[in-house]
Write a protein that holds these residues in place. Structure first.
Motif: not given
Length: 231
Positions: A109-136
């Motif tokens: 569908a075009g998603a740049s990331g897929f995370l579970l809701k039990d993802t630790p807060p630090r990883r969740l923050v980093e995931a959004v930061q990474v995706v914002a740069t254009g990465e998956a």
């Protein structure tokens, strides 16, 4: 890591985030977690997938954090709609379910990331930061399942030799970072394991993407898997 400016974002400005989830408590929790990062800003919320397109047009987010299961329009359908828009935001699908079908359909569908809701807060923050740069960005368990799926579906087909040839020019340190990426590690986690600063890891990841002609971390992980480095 070179930063690709996201739609509507100005270099140096906080990444704009839109939350789409039918549970107000989940939205509140996500807002608290992501709002704690200085470079992220929650610009809006939507309570269902059918509200997402209007919310995107109103708030111009760089990244949308999208639930999958919602009562009127599910996150997969909403993701397809958003990624088809002009100058679309990048979408991270967040769910309590890690079923293979969800992963593949979200990526299709075009998603740049897929995370579970039990993802630790630090990883969740980093995931959004990474995706914002254009990465998956995928969670470690999702990355592993994705790689196994492709191996089962397509077999080797000569990919091992080709992948090994592409990786042959990496330095020892780049190979170590590549393994960390392939195992689903965040930059911070890879840095701790290799006794490197997070900034140094970012530099190595950027070099990996360039040397391997890869678009994102998932492609790097697939190369490592194809080369037999994760067996």
């Amino acid at each position: 890591m070179a930063v690709v400016t996201a739609p509507g974002n100005v270099a140096g400005a906080p990444t704009r985030v839109l939350l789409v989830d039918d549970d107000p408590l989940v939205r509140s929790g996500l807002a608290a977690i992501l709002g704690s990062a200085e470079d992220l800003r929650i610009v809006g919320e939507a309570s269902d997938g059918d509200e997402a397109p209007d919310a995107v047009r109103a708030h111009r987010p760089d990244v949308v954090l999208m639930d999958i299961r919602m009562p009127r329009v599910d996150g997969l359908s909403a993701t397809r709609t958003l990624t088809a828009m002009p100058d679309p935001p990048r979408v991270v699908v967040l769910t309590t379910f890690d079923l293979d079908d969800y992963v593949f359909r979200a990526l299709q569908a075009g998603a740049s990331g897929f995370l579970l809701k039990d993802t630790p807060p630090r990883r969740l923050v980093e995931a959004v930061q990474v995706v914002a740069t254009g990465e998956a960005m995928l969670s470690p368990t999702v990355t592993t399942r994705l790689l196994r799926h492709f191996t089962a579906a397509y077999g080797d087909g000569g990919r091992r030799a080709a992948a090994q040839e592409r990786l042959a020019g990496l330095t020892g340190r780049e190979s170590e970072v590549l393994l960390g990426v392939a195992r689903g590690g965040s930059n911070a986690e890879i840095g701790r394991a290799l006794h490197l600063s997070e900034a140094t890891v970012k530099t190595h990841v950027s070099r990996l993407l360039s040397k391997l002609d890869a678009d994102n971390r998932v492609q790097v992980a697939m190369l490592a898997h194809d080369a037999g480095l994760l067996e």
